[in-house]
Design an enzyme around this catalytic site. Structure first.
Site, PDB file in Angstrom:
ATOM      1  N   GLY A  36       0.827  -1.203   0.000  1.00  0.00           N
ATOM      2  CA  GLY A  36       0.000   0.000   0.000  1.00  0.00           C
ATOM      3  C   GLY A  36       0.857   1.246   0.000  1.00  0.00           C
ATOM      4  N   GLY A  95       0.763   5.438   1.451  1.00  0.00           N
ATOM      5  CA  GLY A  95       0.075   6.427   2.261  1.00  0.00           C
ATOM      6  C   GLY A  95       0.724   7.780   2.109  1.00  0.00           C
ATOM      7  N   GLY A  96       0.321   8.685   2.978  1.00  0.00           N
ATOM      8  CA  GLY A  96       0.803  10.050   2.876  1.00  0.00           C
ATOM      9  C   GLY A  96       2.292  10.185   3.094  1.00  0.00           C
ATOM     10  N   MET A  97       2.901   9.233   3.759  1.00  0.00           N
ATOM     11  CA  MET A  97       4.324   9.350   4.044  1.00  0.00           C
ATOM     12  C   MET A  97       5.178   8.431   3.190  1.00  0.00           C
ATOM     13  SD  MET A  97       4.338  11.668   6.301  1.00  0.00           S
ATOM     14  CE  MET A  97       5.994  11.573   6.949  1.00  0.00           C
ATOM     15  N   VAL A 118       4.246   1.156   1.810  1.00  0.00           N
ATOM     16  CA  VAL A 118       4.281   0.120   2.844  1.00  0.00           C
ATOM     17  C   VAL A 118       4.609  -1.206   2.151  1.00  0.00           C
ATOM     18  CG1 VAL A 118       2.961  -1.097   4.611  1.00  0.00           C
ATOM     19  CG2 VAL A 118       2.607   1.353   4.263  1.00  0.00           C
ATOM     20  N   LYS A 132       7.069   0.484   6.643  1.00  0.00           N
ATOM     21  CA  LYS A 132       6.598   1.731   6.010  1.00  0.00           C
ATOM     22  C   LYS A 132       7.792   2.621   5.751  1.00  0.00           C
ATOM     23  CE  LYS A 132       3.570   4.645   8.170  1.00  0.00           C
ATOM     24  NZ  LYS A 132       2.208   5.112   8.481  1.00  0.00           N
ATOM     25  N   ASP A 143      -6.238  11.077  14.096  1.00  0.00           N
ATOM     26  CA  ASP A 143      -6.509  10.875  12.667  1.00  0.00           C
ATOM     27  C   ASP A 143      -7.261   9.572  12.444  1.00  0.00           C
ATOM     28  OD1 ASP A 143      -6.494  11.504   9.993  1.00  0.00           O
ATOM     29  OD2 ASP A 143      -4.449  10.802   9.633  1.00  0.00           O
TER      30      ASP A 143
HETATM   31  N1  LIG Z   1       0.613  -2.872   9.158  1.00  0.00           N
HETATM   32  C1  LIG Z   1       0.118  -3.021   7.927  1.00  0.00           C
HETATM   33  N2  LIG Z   1      -0.156  -4.238   7.446  1.00  0.00           N
HETATM   34  C2  LIG Z   1      -0.665  -4.398   6.191  1.00  0.00           C
HETATM   35  N3  LIG Z   1      -0.935  -3.378   5.351  1.00  0.00           N
HETATM   36  C3  LIG Z   1      -0.680  -2.135   5.796  1.00  0.00           C
HETATM   37  C4  LIG Z   1      -0.148  -1.895   7.083  1.00  0.00           C
HETATM   38  N4  LIG Z   1      -0.015  -0.568   7.239  1.00  0.00           N
HETATM   39  C5  LIG Z   1      -0.436  -0.019   6.105  1.00  0.00           C
HETATM   40  N5  LIG Z   1      -0.842  -0.947   5.229  1.00  0.00           N
HETATM   41  C6  LIG Z   1      -1.350  -0.700   3.868  1.00  0.00           C
HETATM   42  O1  LIG Z   1      -0.637   0.382   3.345  1.00  0.00           O
HETATM   43  C7  LIG Z   1      -1.522   1.470   3.050  1.00  0.00           C
HETATM   44  C8  LIG Z   1      -0.850   2.779   3.396  1.00  0.00           C
HETATM   45  O2  LIG Z   1      -0.668   2.840   4.784  1.00  0.00           O
HETATM   46  P1  LIG Z   1      -0.152   4.149   5.493  1.00  0.00           P
HETATM   47  O3  LIG Z   1      -0.274   3.985   6.947  1.00  0.00           O
HETATM   48  O4  LIG Z   1       1.162   4.546   4.964  1.00  0.00           O
HETATM   49  O5  LIG Z   1      -1.136   5.202   4.903  1.00  0.00           O
HETATM   50  P2  LIG Z   1      -2.340   5.970   5.476  1.00  0.00           P
HETATM   51  O6  LIG Z   1      -2.566   5.668   6.893  1.00  0.00           O
HETATM   52  O7  LIG Z   1      -3.472   5.623   4.632  1.00  0.00           O
HETATM   53  O8  LIG Z   1      -1.830   7.442   5.222  1.00  0.00           O
HETATM   54  P3  LIG Z   1      -1.055   8.409   6.189  1.00  0.00           P
HETATM   55  O9  LIG Z   1       0.261   7.775   6.504  1.00  0.00           O
HETATM   56  O10 LIG Z   1      -0.861   9.628   5.438  1.00  0.00           O
HETATM   57  O11 LIG Z   1      -1.935   8.603   7.378  1.00  0.00           O
HETATM   58  C9  LIG Z   1      -2.774   1.196   3.852  1.00  0.00           C
HETATM   59  O12 LIG Z   1      -3.878   1.740   3.224  1.00  0.00           O
HETATM   60  C10 LIG Z   1      -2.806  -0.328   3.876  1.00  0.00           C
HETATM   61  O13 LIG Z   1      -3.402  -0.812   2.680  1.00  0.00           O
END
Ligand SMILES: Nc1ncnc2c1ncn2[C@@H]1O[C@H](COP(=O)(O)OP(=O)(O)OP(=O)(O)O)[C@@H](O)[C@H]1O
Length: 495
Positions: free
Chosen positions: A17, A19-21, A24, A39, A132
């Site tokens: 996946g 995300g904003g940072m 993953v 991440k 958040d």
């Molecule tokens: N621990 C994890 N196990 C499995 N998949 C994960 C995990 N953490 C994140 N993901 C996947 O990676 C994606 C991005 O996660 P991430 O936490 O970086 O983004 P976010 O929470 O959506 O954004 P932000 O970091 O900006 O709040 C998630 O939507 C999910 O699909």
């Protein structure tokens, strides 16, 4: 190119996946022989950037929780230009992804909500506010085990006020009225956000639907007037108590957990109940499918400055709401675009080039090594409704990289069509012209100092002024060649 191993210990299998940072990755920990999620968080060489601060905050906030409904953070690793947050891998989908299939039955929503409430109640007991809570931060396994993740912007009692990388990536749709006003976050804000999440799960849209103009949205949220959910079933009562505009009247997170567990026990109506996809508003991040050839260099635009200061007087409310709105807009808009603009990270543009043509610029004779400054006037009143138009104004064709960036901010905020034409087509495709122009419409004045950065990038220290208040941040701007000139192809916050 995908990293093969991280810190000689975590073998990378695939991207799961984004995300904003950053991305993953699913990895195998060869020491403990278990799968983990790593991440990637961008880090500038030798600098403790806000991203590192965020990773450390996430690790510190969630690591001690050790709760079955909180994603465990195992490690923070600094390697090369990146830091990695190593955490528990949760196979399954985010709640946002599940909601995209259709509205959830109230019993199922209650079951997931109860688990998340358990995890958050444990965090609250430790003095940590998540800040958040939203569907994309809730991970759900195939057998409906829910875990709250991403304590990246959480606040623990006694923390210094966040000045960078606070606030949310993407949407304020789950903000409480108090958070939207810029007041200090409290556990009651998480209760609201969880209520808003459950509302969206059963209703098919959040209490305050997404709008291109986040400032208008924040203003609407501050009213606290939520339209009653149409078909919340047994969740009607809890939603009312969680979404009470008065934070003192809201249930505590423990009370929420108890009530939701009870409902789940009494109404085991699992599954989705209609094929009504929840609006993209709840899926605020472009969650990528597993990719066999991931590109770890890609990074999302990092968060922008958040207005700081201990003052939370109501008399400051509207100004702070505006500043918070501005921060959100800066966060999602980067150079002025819409949601979560991707940085392509390699300074090259996609084939085909920009839609606009090229013409001359006045900056060819400027030295790329000279830091320069420009400032422009008041905001235009451009319509925000044109979501699709490509701007007709031509992009400058020649000149130094720094001068190009200076020219870019020189045309803003007034001439958004010219600014839009200076973005690469790939960059434009990550937002809409309507969002872009809508963002710049909220800015009265922008000034910039530019300086060359490694790899042909340009560091721009940008000051945005709205309603007499200013926010400054530094963005590293990637440029792609376009004939004799350049186009902006990506950016990320570096200070
Ligand atoms: N621990 C994890 N196990 C499995 N998949 C994960 C995990 N953490 C994140 N993901 C996947 O990676 C994606 C991005 O996660 P991430 O936490 O970086 O983004 P976010 O929470 O959506 O954004 P932000 O970091 O900006 O709040 C998630 O939507 C999910 O699909």
């Amino acid at each position: 190119m995908s990293p093969e191993t991280i810190a000689g210990r975590y073998e990378v299998e695939r991207e799961v996946g984004r995300g904003g940072m950053g991305s993953v990755w699913l990895c195998r920990d060869v020491v403990l022989s278990r799968v983990v999620a790593a991440k990637q968080v961008g880090l500038m060489p030798g600098e403790a950037t806000p991203d590192l601060a965020r990773a450390m905050r996430e690790a510190r906030s969630s690591a001690p929780l050790n709760h079955p409904n909180v994603v465990s953070v195992y490690d923070v690793i600094e390697e090369g230009d990146h830091i990695w947050l190593v955490m528990e891998y949760v196979p399954g989908r985010t709640l946002a992804q599940i909601m995209a299939d259709g509205r959830l039955a109230p019993g199922r929503a209650a079951g997931l909500g109860a688990q998340v409430a358990d995890g958050l109640a444990a965090a609250h007991a430790r003095g940590t506010v998540h800040r958040d809570v939203k569907p994309s931060n809730i991970l759900v396994t195939d057998d409906d085990h829910a875990k709250i993740s991403d304590f990246g912007i959480s606040r623990t009692t006694g923390d210094a006020v966040l000045t960078h990388s606070g606030l949310v990536s993407g949407t304020p749709a789950y903000f409480s009225p108090q958070l939207a006003r810029g007041l200090e976050p409290t556990p009651a804000d998480d209760v609201w956000a969880l209520g808003a999440t459950l509302y969206a799960a059963v209703e098919g849209r959040p209490p305050f639907p997404e709008q291109a103009n986040h400032l208008a949205m924040l203003t609407e949220i501050t009213s606290g007037e939520v339209r009653a959910a149409e078909d919340p079933g047994a969740l009607a009562g809890p939603l009312q108590r969680m979404l009470d505009p008065d934070p003192d009247a809201r249930w505590s997170m423990s009370e929420v957990a108890q009530a939701l567990h009870r409902i789940h026990r009494d109404h085991d109506d699992s599954g989705t109940r209609a094929s009504v996809p929840v609006a993209a508003a709840t899926s605020v991040l472009p969650e990528s499918a597993p990719d066999p050839t991931p590109t770890p260099q890609e990074a999302y635009v990092a968060p922008a400055p958040v207005p700081s200061g201990p003052d939370s007087q109501d008399s400051q409310g509207s100004r702070r709401a505006l500043l918070v709105g501005l921060a959100v807009l800066l966060l999602v808009a980067a150079l002025g675009g819409g949601y979560l603009l991707l940085n392509d990270g390699n300074g090259s543009d996609t084939a085909g080039g920009p839609t606009a043509g090229s013409s001359g610029t006045t900056s060819a004779d400027r030295s790329p090594d000279t830091s320069t400054r420009t400032s422009t006037g008041t905001s235009s009143s451009l319509s925000q409704s044109d979501e699709t138009s490509s701007a007709p104004s031509p992009a400058p064709a020649s000149g130094s990289r720094t001068a190009f960036v200076e020219d870019y901010y020189g045309v803003l905020p007034d001439d958004t069509e010219a600014g839009w034409s200076m973005l690469s087509r790939d960059y434009q495709s990550r937002t809409s012209y309507g969002d872009y122009a809508g963002f710049w419409d909220t800015i009265d004045e922008v000034s910039v100092d530019v300086a060359p950065a490694p790899g042909g990038a340009v560091d721009a220290t940008i000051t945005y002024t709205t309603d007499g208040s200013s926010q400054t941040e530094t963005r590293r701007i990637e440029l792609a060649r376009d004939g004799d000139g350049y186009l902006i192809s990506g950016d990320q916050v570096v200070g």
